[in-house]
Design a protein around this motif. Sequence first.
Motif, PDB file in Angstrom:
ATOM      1  N   THR A  98       1.053  -1.174   0.011  1.00  0.00           N
ATOM      2  CA  THR A  98       0.006   0.062   0.493  1.00  0.00           C
ATOM      3  C   THR A  98       0.831   1.224  -0.093  1.00  0.00           C
ATOM      4  O   THR A  98       0.318   2.287  -0.587  1.00  0.00           O
ATOM      5  CB  THR A  98      -0.846  -0.122   1.275  1.00  0.00           C
ATOM      6  OG1 THR A  98      -1.473  -0.501   0.804  1.00  0.00           O
ATOM      7  CG2 THR A  98      -2.184   1.312   1.163  1.00  0.00           C
TER       8      THR A  98
ATOM      9  N   THR B 207       2.308   1.812  -3.142  1.00  0.00           N
ATOM     10  CA  THR B 207       1.692   1.951  -4.354  1.00  0.00           C
ATOM     11  C   THR B 207       1.526   3.991  -4.303  1.00  0.00           C
ATOM     12  O   THR B 207       1.925   4.450  -5.350  1.00  0.00           O
ATOM     13  CB  THR B 207       0.557   1.838  -4.392  1.00  0.00           C
ATOM     14  OG1 THR B 207       0.553   0.259  -4.415  1.00  0.00           O
ATOM     15  CG2 THR B 207      -0.591   1.713  -5.563  1.00  0.00           C
ATOM     16  N   LYS B 208       1.282   4.225  -2.876  1.00  0.00           N
ATOM     17  CA  LYS B 208       1.130   5.446  -2.832  1.00  0.00           C
ATOM     18  C   LYS B 208       2.394   6.336  -3.212  1.00  0.00           C
ATOM     19  O   LYS B 208       2.106   7.687  -3.689  1.00  0.00           O
ATOM     20  CB  LYS B 208       0.220   5.904  -1.506  1.00  0.00           C
ATOM     21  CG  LYS B 208      -0.657   5.225  -0.794  1.00  0.00           C
ATOM     22  CD  LYS B 208      -0.605   5.775   0.585  1.00  0.00           C
ATOM     23  CE  LYS B 208      -2.333   5.672   1.080  1.00  0.00           C
ATOM     24  NZ  LYS B 208      -2.304   5.742   2.830  1.00  0.00           N
ATOM     25  N   GLU B 209       3.357   6.433  -2.310  1.00  0.00           N
ATOM     26  CA  GLU B 209       4.826   6.456  -3.351  1.00  0.00           C
ATOM     27  C   GLU B 209       4.746   6.386  -4.079  1.00  0.00           C
ATOM     28  O   GLU B 209       5.542   8.000  -4.875  1.00  0.00           O
ATOM     29  CB  GLU B 209       5.665   6.572  -2.900  1.00  0.00           C
ATOM     30  CG  GLU B 209       5.839   5.864  -0.773  1.00  0.00           C
ATOM     31  CD  GLU B 209       6.567   7.395  -0.411  1.00  0.00           C
ATOM     32  OE1 GLU B 209       6.097   8.344  -1.243  1.00  0.00           O
ATOM     33  OE2 GLU B 209       6.576   7.554   1.214  1.00  0.00           O
TER      34      GLU B 209
ATOM     35  N   GLU C 116       2.896   6.444  -6.888  1.00  0.00           N
ATOM     36  CA  GLU C 116       1.662   7.651  -7.513  1.00  0.00           C
ATOM     37  C   GLU C 116       2.361   8.749  -7.789  1.00  0.00           C
ATOM     38  O   GLU C 116       2.065   9.444  -7.820  1.00  0.00           O
ATOM     39  CB  GLU C 116       0.486   6.881  -6.844  1.00  0.00           C
ATOM     40  CG  GLU C 116      -0.255   6.249  -7.347  1.00  0.00           C
ATOM     41  CD  GLU C 116      -0.363   5.783  -9.135  1.00  0.00           C
ATOM     42  OE1 GLU C 116      -0.603   6.518  -9.457  1.00  0.00           O
ATOM     43  OE2 GLU C 116      -0.185   5.119 -10.254  1.00  0.00           O
TER      44      GLU C 116
END
Length: 443
Positions: A146, A149-151, A153
């Motif tokens: 998770t 994915t955030k980093e 994006e």
Amino acid sequence: MRRFWLVLALWVVGWMGLVVMPTAPVAAQPSGEQPLVLVLTAEGPLTPVLVGYIERGVETAQREGAELLVLQLNTPGGSIDLMNRIIQIIRGSPVPVVVYVAPRGAMAGSAGTLITLAGHASAMAPETAIGAASPVGAQGEELGETLATKEKEILRATARSLAERRPAEAIALAEDTIEKARAASASEALRVGLVDFIATDLNDLLRQLDGYTVTVLDSPRTLRTQNAVVRPLGLTLVEQALQLLTNPNIVFLLLTIGVQAILIELSNPGGWVAGFIGVVCLALAIYGLGLLPVNLFGLLFIIMAFVLFVLEVKVGFSGALTIAGVASFIAGALILFNSVRLPGFPRISIPLVVGTAIIVAVSFLTIVGFALRALRLPPGMGKETLVGKHGVVREPLDPVGNIQLEGELWTAEVVEGEAPVPVGARVEVVGVEGLRLKVRRVR
């Protein structure tokens, strides 16, 4: 004494002048129409020192009316926070900033990729590389799904924003450096338009930039770099010293000296030299630990080592505690620095750790041992030291009179049951009561 303090003050002022003086030669603003180009050199992983250095370079370029600021970059990357600060400084600069990945063999790895894209123009020397910008944790570990994915994006969005003026293929490559950790050579990056030039050296770069138009703060500007005066802007002595603290070997030595000096001061209080050195070294070491990827669990082993050394002195040098202390010291240093790996940060030298551990053990046991033995010695001053010494009667003791002892007159009294003692007789001090000595005649 007054002259000493005056010399000391002049010495401090002189050093302060050296500290604020740039290490590179500073030339006067060029006369006439000759443009000025300032050159910064950013080597190694991103640190707060490099951020401040780049910010100072932008301010200097603006203050002196420079035509261009060249940031020569060679970095394996660094934290996202530091990268974002550098990008903000570059994009907010009123002076055009060209990021130049150089010299040959250099890289703009990880965060360096986005810093290169942030330049108003970008260039690479032959045989250089760019990319591999996938995010990792603060200690080099893989991020959870998770969080990763955030980093990724947010980094991909940043890359698209910085590369929006470039071809679609360049934007795709920029995103792949983050999503797939892809890297590209200088020729590959130029072919897709990820960078603007390949320049063999600084002169070649300035030749190609002459007449090139960049967008600075939403306004187009055509660069004039022909016959430019090139001036390097180096790190100050303070910045160089702080940059050294990204070397774990330096931080390790500072930490070792600091802890040892503090313990020596505590074992023999009253002085200030050891304590002062210890505080300064520990302050610098703590700053360095904040820059380096470290496992702070190793500090427990290093502290335990010094505790074992102190116990060895107190119990009488059996040897077992010293061996355990040396082993704990070595393990602590390796855990602290070498159990975490990030690109660009060197590993600590194992021979240095082992040699330092042995030297620390021997020197610490010697110094602290002397200090503790000195504390156990009988007093060398005071009235108690007079017991057992001989003096000469100067006023008859009947039972109280005066005696001369070690060049001084003392009031003395013969012990109970002793006969009066005449002038000139020798007596021995057997006790002290207040300011009066108890004596008996020496037969």
